[in-house]
Motif scaffolding. Structure first.
Motif, PDB file in Angstrom:
ATOM      1  N   VAL A 194      23.815  69.840 -70.921  1.00  0.00           N
ATOM      2  CA  VAL A 194      25.234  69.810 -70.913  1.00  0.00           C
ATOM      3  C   VAL A 194      25.756  69.190 -69.520  1.00  0.00           C
ATOM      4  N   LEU A 195      26.600  68.279 -69.969  1.00  0.00           N
ATOM      5  CA  LEU A 195      27.234  67.399 -68.914  1.00  0.00           C
ATOM      6  C   LEU A 195      28.784  67.713 -69.012  1.00  0.00           C
ATOM      7  N   GLY A 196      29.510  67.811 -67.749  1.00  0.00           N
ATOM      8  CA  GLY A 196      30.801  68.094 -67.878  1.00  0.00           C
ATOM      9  C   GLY A 196      31.691  67.360 -66.623  1.00  0.00           C
ATOM     10  N   GLU A 197      32.789  66.721 -67.355  1.00  0.00           N
ATOM     11  CA  GLU A 197      33.608  66.128 -66.327  1.00  0.00           C
ATOM     12  C   GLU A 197      34.366  67.379 -65.728  1.00  0.00           C
ATOM     13  N   HIS A 198      34.919  68.593 -66.354  1.00  0.00           N
ATOM     14  CA  HIS A 198      35.335  69.654 -66.016  1.00  0.00           C
ATOM     15  C   HIS A 198      34.235  70.468 -65.119  1.00  0.00           C
ATOM     16  N   ALA A 199      34.634  71.312 -64.187  1.00  0.00           N
ATOM     17  CA  ALA A 199      33.902  72.314 -63.549  1.00  0.00           C
ATOM     18  C   ALA A 199      33.516  73.189 -64.519  1.00  0.00           C
ATOM     19  N   ALA A 200      32.012  73.767 -64.252  1.00  0.00           N
ATOM     20  CA  ALA A 200      31.350  74.663 -65.129  1.00  0.00           C
ATOM     21  C   ALA A 200      31.282  75.738 -64.493  1.00  0.00           C
ATOM     22  N   ASP A 201      31.194  76.968 -65.362  1.00  0.00           N
ATOM     23  CA  ASP A 201      30.239  78.252 -64.654  1.00  0.00           C
ATOM     24  C   ASP A 201      29.333  78.729 -65.602  1.00  0.00           C
ATOM     25  N   ILE A 202      28.073  79.163 -65.082  1.00  0.00           N
ATOM     26  CA  ILE A 202      27.296  79.175 -65.817  1.00  0.00           C
ATOM     27  C   ILE A 202      26.485  80.771 -65.377  1.00  0.00           C
ATOM     28  N   ALA A 203      26.061  81.431 -66.793  1.00  0.00           N
ATOM     29  CA  ALA A 203      25.683  82.778 -66.414  1.00  0.00           C
ATOM     30  C   ALA A 203      24.619  82.879 -67.613  1.00  0.00           C
ATOM     31  N   GLU A 204      23.590  83.995 -67.183  1.00  0.00           N
ATOM     32  CA  GLU A 204      22.845  84.627 -68.285  1.00  0.00           C
ATOM     33  C   GLU A 204      22.508  85.867 -68.253  1.00  0.00           C
ATOM     34  N   ASP A 205      22.157  86.683 -69.502  1.00  0.00           N
ATOM     35  CA  ASP A 205      21.829  87.788 -69.515  1.00  0.00           C
ATOM     36  C   ASP A 205      20.581  87.932 -70.465  1.00  0.00           C
ATOM     37  N   GLU A 206      19.962  89.142 -70.793  1.00  0.00           N
ATOM     38  CA  GLU A 206      18.934  89.124 -71.498  1.00  0.00           C
ATOM     39  C   GLU A 206      18.985  88.466 -72.986  1.00  0.00           C
ATOM     40  N   ALA A 207      20.173  88.470 -73.312  1.00  0.00           N
ATOM     41  CA  ALA A 207      20.482  87.939 -74.811  1.00  0.00           C
ATOM     42  C   ALA A 207      20.902  86.303 -74.960  1.00  0.00           C
ATOM     43  N   SER A 208      21.545  85.947 -73.896  1.00  0.00           N
ATOM     44  CA  SER A 208      22.124  84.706 -74.033  1.00  0.00           C
ATOM     45  C   SER A 208      22.303  83.958 -72.720  1.00  0.00           C
ATOM     46  N   ILE A 209      22.563  82.621 -72.838  1.00  0.00           N
ATOM     47  CA  ILE A 209      23.089  81.771 -71.618  1.00  0.00           C
ATOM     48  C   ILE A 209      24.573  81.343 -71.968  1.00  0.00           C
ATOM     49  N   ALA A 210      25.461  81.211 -71.100  1.00  0.00           N
ATOM     50  CA  ALA A 210      26.710  80.920 -71.269  1.00  0.00           C
ATOM     51  C   ALA A 210      26.991  79.700 -70.370  1.00  0.00           C
ATOM     52  N   ILE A 211      27.734  78.635 -70.680  1.00  0.00           N
ATOM     53  CA  ILE A 211      28.073  77.779 -70.122  1.00  0.00           C
ATOM     54  C   ILE A 211      29.730  77.574 -70.162  1.00  0.00           C
ATOM     55  N   VAL A 212      30.588  77.669 -69.289  1.00  0.00           N
ATOM     56  CA  VAL A 212      32.179  77.622 -69.645  1.00  0.00           C
ATOM     57  C   VAL A 212      32.548  76.361 -68.986  1.00  0.00           C
ATOM     58  N   LEU A 213      33.025  75.200 -69.535  1.00  0.00           N
ATOM     59  CA  LEU A 213      33.807  74.371 -68.964  1.00  0.00           C
ATOM     60  C   LEU A 213      35.297  74.540 -69.272  1.00  0.00           C
ATOM     61  N   GLY A 214      35.939  74.213 -67.879  1.00  0.00           N
ATOM     62  CA  GLY A 214      37.368  74.286 -67.954  1.00  0.00           C
ATOM     63  C   GLY A 214      37.917  75.716 -67.545  1.00  0.00           C
ATOM     64  N   ARG A 215      38.980  76.238 -67.930  1.00  0.00           N
ATOM     65  CA  ARG A 215      39.713  77.466 -67.582  1.00  0.00           C
ATOM     66  C   ARG A 215      39.817  78.580 -68.414  1.00  0.00           C
ATOM     67  N   LEU A 216      38.945  79.420 -68.544  1.00  0.00           N
ATOM     68  CA  LEU A 216      38.844  80.621 -69.387  1.00  0.00           C
ATOM     69  C   LEU A 216      39.304  81.766 -68.890  1.00  0.00           C
ATOM     70  N   ARG A 217      40.225  82.745 -69.521  1.00  0.00           N
ATOM     71  CA  ARG A 217      40.717  83.834 -68.897  1.00  0.00           C
ATOM     72  C   ARG A 217      40.792  85.051 -70.072  1.00  0.00           C
ATOM     73  N   PRO A 218      40.813  86.388 -69.715  1.00  0.00           N
ATOM     74  CA  PRO A 218      40.983  87.178 -70.829  1.00  0.00           C
ATOM     75  C   PRO A 218      42.570  87.064 -71.467  1.00  0.00           C
ATOM     76  N   TYR A 219      42.518  87.286 -72.726  1.00  0.00           N
ATOM     77  CA  TYR A 219      43.873  86.923 -73.488  1.00  0.00           C
ATOM     78  C   TYR A 219      45.069  88.207 -72.732  1.00  0.00           C
ATOM     79  N   GLY A 220      45.915  87.654 -72.440  1.00  0.00           N
ATOM     80  CA  GLY A 220      47.164  88.666 -71.660  1.00  0.00           C
ATOM     81  C   GLY A 220      46.933  88.992 -70.186  1.00  0.00           C
TER      82      GLY A 220
END
Length: 592
Positions: free
Chosen positions: A35-61
Motif C-alpha cells: 500500500v502506497l500513499g501520498e496521504h499520510a497513513a495510520d496503521i494498526a492491527e488486532d487479532e482479526a484484522s490489519i487496517a491502513i487509513v489514508l487521509g483524515r478519518l473521524r467519528p461521525y458527529g
C-alpha cells in the motif's frame, strides 16, 4: 493469515510517498500486498484484522483529532460489524486485511475525495492513492492503455471510476467498498446511500440547522497556516466568511482573468470587504498557461480535461508563496443545495411528463408535421424533442460526443475497441441508484457521486498537492451532505429559484450582492487566448500534430476543429481543442 512485513509513514505533501506498508498472506494462496500513499497513513492491527487509513478519518458527529484513527476503525469494525459505515466521517480511504478469510477490503469516504487504485500482479497486489505511485509497475508492455478509458475521457473530460486509463487497474467508486478474496475475485457494494427521509420541521428551523452545521464544518477544518479560496460565489463566500469569524483577517485568494465574461474578482472583493479578510488577487496571464501547461497536464493520475485546473493550481501556488499550507475550498454546495442551472432547466422539461400520455402524443404528432416548422411553433417542437429524451441523457445534449458523429471524430480502428454507450450507461446507473423520486435530487446525487467525485474534487485536490498545500472541503463534510438530503427538494429549488433555501439560510450573513449574483462558471479563457497569443497557438498546433499520429482522432476532424475555432467559435471549440491537447500532453508525459 495476513502479517505486517514493513511499514512507514511521514514526509511532506508532494509526489513522493508519505506512507508505505507491505503485508504478506501466508498459507495455500500466498500473496503480498503493498500500500502506497501520498496521504499520510495510520496503521494498526488486532487479532482479526490489519487496517491502513489514508487521509483524515473521524467519528461521525465529532471533530478531527483521533490519535490513532486506524485503531479506532478496528474497534468500530468489532463493534458494528457490516454496519460500520454510518459511524465513519471525514475524507479518507481505508484498506482492511481480514486475517481469518484472507480478504482485502478497500473503503472510500462518502464522496471519494481520496482516490484508491488497485492493481493485481499475480500474487503481488498493489494499492495506492495515486496512479503516479503505481506507474513504476505499469510498464507499457505489461499495462496497456484502455481504449475505453480514452473514449470515456473524451465524453466526461476525465476517466470515471471504476475504470482507469490502464487496462488492469481499477479505481474505487465514492462511498463504496471493494472486497477481493483469496482467489483474486472481487465484488463491490455501495455503502453510502442517503434515504432522503425529509424533515417535517419548519423551513426556519431547517435554515438555522443549516447555518449551524456549516459553521461547525468550517471550524473543524481550520488549521494553522490555513487560507481559503474565494471566487465570490455563494460557497466560497460562506466558507471564507465563517473562516474570518473564527480567525480575524483570514487570508483569502482569488484568480482573475483579463477576458470578458470570465472574471469574477469584483464579487470576491465584495466578500473580502464584508468579512474583512486579508485578500490576495492574482490575474492569470496567457504566458503562465504556456509555462505550466505541460507540467499541469502531466501531474494528473489520468488524462484530465477540466480547463479550470490551471486556475486552481495558480491560486494554490500563490497561496503557498504567501506561507499557506492548508486551503479551505467551497466545492459541493451547488450539488447538495440545488445551485446548478441545469437543475432548473431540466425541471422545465420534466414537467412535460406530467401531461396525460394521449395529450403528449397528439401534440407531438401535430408538431412533427409542417406546423412544427412555423416560426411560432418551432420552440414548442424543440421543447418536445428535448423533453422526450429521458434523464440523465438529456443533460449531455451539448456534449461533443452527442453533437458530432463518433465516426467523424475518431478513427474506425479506435472505435472498434470501445463501447460508445458505456459512458452514458455509467451515468444512468448512478442516476437511478438515488432513492429519491424527485428528478432534482437524482441530478444532484449524480453530480456529487459522479461529476464531483471524478472531476471537480480531483481537479482541486491534485492541483493543491502540486502546489504543496493540503485542501479541505467543509461543505462536503458527511453531516452537511446528510442534512441536505433531509431538506425537501421543493425548498432547495422551488420553481426555478436556484439555491433558494441556502440563500435564505445565509441572508444577513452573506453580502446582498453575493446572494443576488447569477451563477457563473470558472472556466479558463483558453479559446480566446489561443487566438491572441502566437506562442500558445504554436504549442497547441504542435501538440495536435503529434496527436494525429496516435490513431485516436481523425486528422481531418482535428483540422476542422482548429479551423472552426479560428473562424469565430472560440468558446465551444476552444474547450474541444483543450480536451485533445491535454490528452496528448498527458500521453507524452507518460512516455506512451
Amino acid at each position: 493469515m495476513w502479517k505486517l512485513e514493513q511499514q512507514s509513514s511521514g514526509g511532506e505533501t508532494g509526489a513522493t510517498p508519505q506512507a508505505a506498508c507491505t503485508a504478506v498472506r501466508e498459507g495455500a494462496e500466498p500473496c503480498r500486498i503493498t500500500v502506497l500513499g501520498e496521504h499520510a497513513a495510520d496503521i494498526a492491527e488486532d487479532e482479526a484484522s490489519i487496517a491502513i487509513v489514508l487521509g483524515r478519518l473521524r467519528p461521525y458527529g465529532e471533530d478531527y483529532g483521533l490519535e490513532h484513527p486506524a485503531q479506532w476503525l478496528l474497534n468500530c469494525l468489532q463493534r458494528q460489524g457490516e454496519d460500520f459505515y454510518p459511524a465513519l466521517a471525514g475524507f479518507f480511504a481505508v484498506v482492511v486485511l481480514d486475517k481469518s478469510s484472507g480478504e482485502m477490503r478497500l473503503v472510500s469516504d462518502h464522496v471519494g475525495s481520496v482516490p484508491l487504485y488497485f492493481c493485481p500482479r499475480g500474487n503481488q497486489w498493489w494499492v495506492a492513492d495515486s496512479l503516479r505511485l503505481l506507474e513504476p509497475q505499469l510498464r507499457p508492455e505489461d499495462a496497456p492503455l484502455a481504449p475505453q478509458a480514452l473514449y470515456d475521457y473524451c465524453f466526461h473530460h476525465c476517466v470515471p471510476a471504476p475504470g482507469t486509463v490502464y487496462e488492469d487497474v481499477v479505481k474505487l467508486e465514492p462511498g463504496a467498498e471493494l472486497t477481493v478474496d483469496i482467489t483474486g475475485a472481487s465484488r463491490s457494494r455501495n455503502l453510502y446511500q442517503p434515504a432522503y427521509d425529509y424533515s417535517v420541521e419548519s423551513a426556519e428551523t431547517l435554515m438555522a440547522r443549516c447555518r449551524e452545521l456549516i459553521a461547525t464544518a468550517v471550524a473543524r477544518n481550520i488549521a494553522p497556516g490555513a487560507g481559503a479560496f474565494l471566487s465570490g460565489g455563494l460557497d466560497s463566500s460562506t466558507v471564507a466568511g465563517m473562516f474570518a469569524q473564527q480567525q480575524p483577517e483570514a487570508p483569502t485568494f482569488s484568480i482573475g482573468f483579463d477576458a470578458k465574461g470570465y472574471d469574477e474578482t469584483a464579487y470576491a472583493r465584495i466578500t473580502a470587504r464584508h468579512f474583512n479578510t486579508r485578500h490576495h488577487e492574482h490575474y492569470l496571464q496567457p504566458q503562465e498557461i504556456i509555462d505550466h501547461f505541460v507540467a499541469v497536464a502531466g501531474y494528473f493520475d489520468e488524462p484530465f480535461g477540466n480547463s479550470s485546473a490551471m486556475a486552481a493550481y495558480t491560486c494554490a501556488r500563490v497561496a503557498r508563496e504567501h506561507g499557506i499550507t492548508v486551503m479551505l475550498a467551497g466545492d459541493g454546495g451547488d450539488e447538495i443545495f440545488g445551485g446548478n442551472e441545469r437543475y432548473a432547466k431540466q425541471k422545465v422539461f420534466e414537467a412535460w411528463s406530467a401531461f396525460p400520455a394521449p395529450a403528449r402524443k397528439l401534440a407531438g404528432a401535430a408538431l412533427a408535421t409542417g406546423l412544427g416548422r412555423l416560426p411560432l411553433l418551432q420552440k414548442g417542437r424543440s421543447y418536445i424533442e428535448q423533453a422526450n429524451v429521458t434523464l440523465p441523457d438529456r443533460m449531455d445534449s451539448y456534449n461533443f460526443l452527442n453533437r458530432f458523429d463518433p465516426g467523424i471524430m475518431f478513427e474506425q480502428s479506435f472505435l472498434a475497441q470501445v463501447d460508445t454507450e458505456l459512458p452514458r450507461e455509467g451515468k444512468r446507473r448512478r442516476y437511478q441508484q438515488c432513492l429519491a423520486p424527485d428528478a432534482v435530487e437524482k441530478m444532484m446525487y449524480l453530480d456529487w457521486k459522479y461529476t464531483l467525485a471524478n472531476n471537480d474534487l480531483v481537479k482541486v485536490s491534485r492541483m493543491c498537492r502540486k502546489a504543496g498545500v493540503e485542501v479541505r472541503y467543509p461543505l462536503f463534510e458527511k453531516e452537511v451532505v446528510d442534512f441536505s438530503c433531509t431538506v425537501p427538494a421543493r425548498l432547495k429549488l422551488p420553481g426555478g429559484k436556484l439555491r433558494d433555501f441556502y440563500k435564505r439560510s445565509f441572508r444577513g450573513f452573506l453580502p446582498d450582492e453575493t446572494l443576488a449574483k447569477s451563477k457563473h462558471g470558472f472556466g479558463l479563457p483558453f479559446g480566446v487566448w489561443m487566438k491572441q497569443e502566437p506562442e500558445l497557438r504554436k504549442l497547441t498546433r504542435d501538440t495536435l500534430e503529434r496527436l494525429k499520429l496516435r490513431g485516436i482522432f481523425r486528422a481531418d476532424f482535428i483540422d476542422t476543429a482548429l479551423d472552426t475555432h479560428e473562424s469565430g467559435h472560440s468558446g465551444y471549440y476552444g474547450e474541444l481543442i483543450w480536451i485533445m491537447v491535454v490528452l496528448e500532453l498527458w500521453l507524452t508525459d507518460r512516455g506512451r
